[in-house]
Structures are given as C-alpha cells and as structure tokens.
Design a protein around this motif. Structure first.
Motif, PDB file in Angstrom:
ATOM      1  N   THR A  62       0.835  -1.201   0.000  1.00 18.44           N
ATOM      2  CA  THR A  62       0.000   0.000   0.000  1.00 18.44           C
ATOM      3  C   THR A  62       0.868   1.249   0.000  1.00 18.44           C
ATOM      4  OG1 THR A  62      -1.773  -1.166   1.148  1.00 18.44           O
ATOM      5  CG2 THR A  62      -1.829   1.242   1.224  1.00 18.44           C
ATOM      6  N   GLN A  63       1.874   1.278   0.856  1.00 15.19           N
ATOM      7  CA  GLN A  63       2.770   2.436   0.933  1.00 15.19           C
ATOM      8  C   GLN A  63       3.541   2.631  -0.366  1.00 15.19           C
ATOM      9  OE1 GLN A  63       5.099   1.627   4.429  1.00 15.19           O
ATOM     10  NE2 GLN A  63       3.601   2.538   5.806  1.00 15.19           N
ATOM     11  N   ALA A  64       3.982   1.547  -0.992  1.00 10.06           N
ATOM     12  CA  ALA A  64       4.744   1.648  -2.234  1.00 10.06           C
ATOM     13  C   ALA A  64       3.909   2.271  -3.347  1.00 10.06           C
ATOM     14  CB  ALA A  64       5.244   0.267  -2.656  1.00 10.06           C
ATOM     15  N   VAL A  65       2.673   1.820  -3.479  1.00 13.06           N
ATOM     16  CA  VAL A  65       1.804   2.371  -4.524  1.00 13.06           C
ATOM     17  C   VAL A  65       1.448   3.815  -4.209  1.00 13.06           C
ATOM     18  CG1 VAL A  65      -0.433   2.155  -5.685  1.00 13.06           C
ATOM     19  CG2 VAL A  65       0.912   0.109  -5.178  1.00 13.06           C
ATOM     20  N   GLN A  66       1.142   4.101  -2.950  1.00 10.09           N
ATOM     21  CA  GLN A  66       0.766   5.462  -2.588  1.00 10.09           C
ATOM     22  C   GLN A  66       1.950   6.423  -2.585  1.00 10.09           C
ATOM     23  OE1 GLN A  66      -1.643   4.844   0.951  1.00 10.09           O
ATOM     24  NE2 GLN A  66      -3.483   4.782  -0.310  1.00 10.09           N
ATOM     25  N   ALA A  91       3.989   6.451  -5.037  1.00 12.99           N
ATOM     26  CA  ALA A  91       4.004   6.838  -6.446  1.00 12.99           C
ATOM     27  C   ALA A  91       2.793   7.697  -6.804  1.00 12.99           C
ATOM     28  CB  ALA A  91       4.054   5.593  -7.322  1.00 12.99           C
ATOM     29  N   ASP A  92       1.682   7.491  -6.112  1.00 16.17           N
ATOM     30  CA  ASP A  92       0.466   8.293  -6.300  1.00 16.17           C
ATOM     31  C   ASP A  92      -0.270   8.344  -4.969  1.00 16.17           C
ATOM     32  OD1 ASP A  92      -1.952   9.505  -6.901  1.00 16.17           O
ATOM     33  OD2 ASP A  92      -2.620   7.950  -8.281  1.00 16.17           O
ATOM     34  N   ALA A  93      -0.122   9.452  -4.285  1.00 17.24           N
ATOM     35  CA  ALA A  93      -0.702   9.591  -2.944  1.00 17.24           C
ATOM     36  C   ALA A  93      -2.223   9.432  -2.932  1.00 17.24           C
ATOM     37  CB  ALA A  93      -0.315  10.937  -2.345  1.00 17.24           C
ATOM     38  N   ALA A  94      -2.873   9.700  -4.048  1.00 19.63           N
ATOM     39  CA  ALA A  94      -4.328   9.609  -4.114  1.00 19.63           C
ATOM     40  C   ALA A  94      -4.820   8.230  -4.549  1.00 19.63           C
ATOM     41  CB  ALA A  94      -4.865  10.673  -5.059  1.00 19.63           C
ATOM     42  N   ALA A  95      -3.907   7.314  -4.799  1.00 17.84           N
ATOM     43  CA  ALA A  95      -4.308   5.981  -5.262  1.00 17.84           C
ATOM     44  C   ALA A  95      -5.109   5.253  -4.194  1.00 17.84           C
ATOM     45  CB  ALA A  95      -3.077   5.164  -5.630  1.00 17.84           C
ATOM     46  N   LYS A  96      -6.118   4.537  -4.632  1.00 15.30           N
ATOM     47  CA  LYS A  96      -6.897   3.676  -3.745  1.00 15.30           C
ATOM     48  C   LYS A  96      -6.349   2.267  -3.934  1.00 15.30           C
ATOM     49  CE  LYS A  96     -11.011   6.497  -4.150  1.00 15.30           C
ATOM     50  NZ  LYS A  96     -12.388   6.583  -4.646  1.00 15.30           N
ATOM     51  N   GLU A 145      -3.986 -10.815  -3.920  1.00 21.91           N
ATOM     52  CA  GLU A 145      -4.314  -9.913  -5.015  1.00 21.91           C
ATOM     53  C   GLU A 145      -4.209  -8.463  -4.558  1.00 21.91           C
ATOM     54  OE1 GLU A 145      -7.435 -11.334  -8.100  1.00 21.91           O
ATOM     55  OE2 GLU A 145      -8.411  -9.911  -6.764  1.00 21.91           O
ATOM     56  N   VAL A 146      -3.742  -7.625  -5.461  1.00 21.59           N
ATOM     57  CA  VAL A 146      -3.697  -6.185  -5.230  1.00 21.59           C
ATOM     58  C   VAL A 146      -4.608  -5.551  -6.265  1.00 21.59           C
ATOM     59  CG1 VAL A 146      -2.263  -4.113  -5.213  1.00 21.59           C
ATOM     60  CG2 VAL A 146      -1.319  -6.281  -4.400  1.00 21.59           C
ATOM     61  N   ARG A 147      -5.543  -4.751  -5.793  1.00 19.11           N
ATOM     62  CA  ARG A 147      -6.441  -4.010  -6.670  1.00 19.11           C
ATOM     63  C   ARG A 147      -6.245  -2.539  -6.377  1.00 19.11           C
ATOM     64  NH1 ARG A 147     -10.972  -6.722  -8.868  1.00 19.11           N
ATOM     65  NH2 ARG A 147     -10.841  -8.955  -8.478  1.00 19.11           N
ATOM     66  N   GLY A 148      -6.227  -1.752  -7.419  1.00 21.52           N
ATOM     67  CA  GLY A 148      -6.022  -0.329  -7.200  1.00 21.52           C
ATOM     68  C   GLY A 148      -6.669   0.528  -8.250  1.00 21.52           C
ATOM     69  N   GLU A 149      -6.884   1.769  -7.867  1.00 21.50           N
ATOM     70  CA  GLU A 149      -7.379   2.782  -8.780  1.00 21.50           C
ATOM     71  C   GLU A 149      -6.473   3.989  -8.649  1.00 21.50           C
ATOM     72  OE1 GLU A 149     -11.551   3.704  -8.667  1.00 21.50           O
ATOM     73  OE2 GLU A 149     -12.021   1.661  -8.021  1.00 21.50           O
ATOM     74  N   SER A 150      -6.017   4.488  -9.796  1.00 28.44           N
ATOM     75  CA  SER A 150      -5.119   5.627  -9.796  1.00 28.44           C
ATOM     76  C   SER A 150      -5.338   6.436 -11.060  1.00 28.44           C
ATOM     77  CB  SER A 150      -3.665   5.155  -9.745  1.00 28.44           C
ATOM     78  OG  SER A 150      -2.795   6.247  -9.930  1.00 28.44           O
ATOM     79  N   THR A 151      -5.297   7.740 -10.910  1.00 21.90           N
ATOM     80  CA  THR A 151      -5.387   8.604 -12.086  1.00 21.90           C
ATOM     81  C   THR A 151      -3.996   8.949 -12.605  1.00 21.90           C
ATOM     82  OG1 THR A 151      -5.459  10.564 -10.663  1.00 21.90           O
ATOM     83  CG2 THR A 151      -7.575   9.635 -11.357  1.00 21.90           C
ATOM     84  N   GLN A 152      -2.960   8.656 -11.807  1.00 18.73           N
ATOM     85  CA  GLN A 152      -1.600   9.009 -12.203  1.00 18.73           C
ATOM     86  C   GLN A 152      -0.746   7.821 -12.620  1.00 18.73           C
ATOM     87  OE1 GLN A 152       0.191  11.280  -9.077  1.00 18.73           O
ATOM     88  NE2 GLN A 152      -1.290  12.930  -9.222  1.00 18.73           N
ATOM     89  N   LEU A 211       5.698  -1.691 -11.151  1.00 16.95           N
ATOM     90  CA  LEU A 211       7.075  -1.359 -10.809  1.00 16.95           C
ATOM     91  C   LEU A 211       7.190  -0.933  -9.346  1.00 16.95           C
ATOM     92  CD1 LEU A 211      10.004  -0.997 -11.708  1.00 16.95           C
ATOM     93  CD2 LEU A 211       9.405   1.315 -12.420  1.00 16.95           C
ATOM     94  N   ALA A 212       6.242  -0.152  -8.863  1.00 18.77           N
ATOM     95  CA  ALA A 212       6.257   0.286  -7.463  1.00 18.77           C
ATOM     96  C   ALA A 212       6.169  -0.915  -6.527  1.00 18.77           C
ATOM     97  CB  ALA A 212       5.105   1.254  -7.199  1.00 18.77           C
ATOM     98  N   ILE A 213       5.323  -1.877  -6.858  1.00 14.62           N
ATOM     99  CA  ILE A 213       5.185  -3.081  -6.033  1.00 14.62           C
ATOM    100  C   ILE A 213       6.459  -3.920  -6.097  1.00 14.62           C
ATOM    101  CG2 ILE A 213       3.894  -5.240  -5.727  1.00 14.62           C
ATOM    102  CD1 ILE A 213       1.438  -3.679  -6.908  1.00 14.62           C
ATOM    103  N   ALA A 214       7.019  -4.066  -7.287  1.00 18.64           N
ATOM    104  CA  ALA A 214       8.254  -4.850  -7.453  1.00 18.64           C
ATOM    105  C   ALA A 214       9.417  -4.204  -6.711  1.00 18.64           C
ATOM    106  CB  ALA A 214       8.580  -4.999  -8.939  1.00 18.64           C
ATOM    107  N   GLU A 215       9.496  -2.886  -6.753  1.00 17.88           N
ATOM    108  CA  GLU A 215      10.577  -2.191  -6.049  1.00 17.88           C
ATOM    109  C   GLU A 215      10.448  -2.317  -4.530  1.00 17.88           C
ATOM    110  OE1 GLU A 215      10.630   1.775  -7.702  1.00 17.88           O
ATOM    111  OE2 GLU A 215      11.936   1.142  -9.344  1.00 17.88           O
ATOM    112  N   ALA A 216       9.242  -2.621  -4.061  1.00 18.52           N
ATOM    113  CA  ALA A 216       9.048  -2.874  -2.628  1.00 18.52           C
ATOM    114  C   ALA A 216       9.477  -4.298  -2.257  1.00 18.52           C
ATOM    115  CB  ALA A 216       7.578  -2.651  -2.249  1.00 18.52           C
TER     116      ALA A 216
END
Length: 66
Positions: A19-23, A25-30, A39-46, A54-59
């Motif tokens: 969650t922190q890795a994705v956020q 990269a985009d603080a507004a990501a759900k 499973e990881v599900r997300g919504e992001s406009t950025q 990549l953000a998840i892999a880098e974590a």
C-alpha cells in the motif's frame, strides 16, 4: 482498475508495504491488498499498470499482471 496477483503476500506487513509503495508513487491511489487471494487491486489517475507494478516490485514483491 489495476489488478495484480502477488504470490508473496503473507501478512499485514506485506499489505502495508505494498500500500505504501503504490501510494508513494500516487498519494491519491486507492489500494486494496488481500492476504487471502494474494491480489492487489487499485485505482489511480496518475499510475498506469506498468508504473504500479514497478512500485510493487521495487518494494520487493513478485508481481503478476491480471
């Protein structure tokens, strides 16, 4: 909606780290992370699918798209 299978999710630490890795990269990501379905599900406009993966892999996690 972004959907990833992350087989190494095993605990709440994993949930928080992903969650922190994705956020980072985009603080507004759900982000929803499930230890049960791995499973990881997300919504992001950025972030597109590649950037979120990549953000998840880098974590430190293995990411499978879809």
């Amino acid at each position: 909606m972004l959907i990833f299978h992350v087989p190494d999710i095993s605990c709440q630490h994993c949930v928080a780290a992903i969650t922190q890795a994705v956020q980072a990269a985009d603080a507004a990501a759900k982000v929803q992370v499930s230890t049960e379905t791995k499973e990881v599900r997300g919504e992001s406009t950025q972030l597109d699918e590649e950037a979120a993966a990549l953000a998840i892999a880098e974590a430190g996690y293995t990411v499978q798209v879809g």
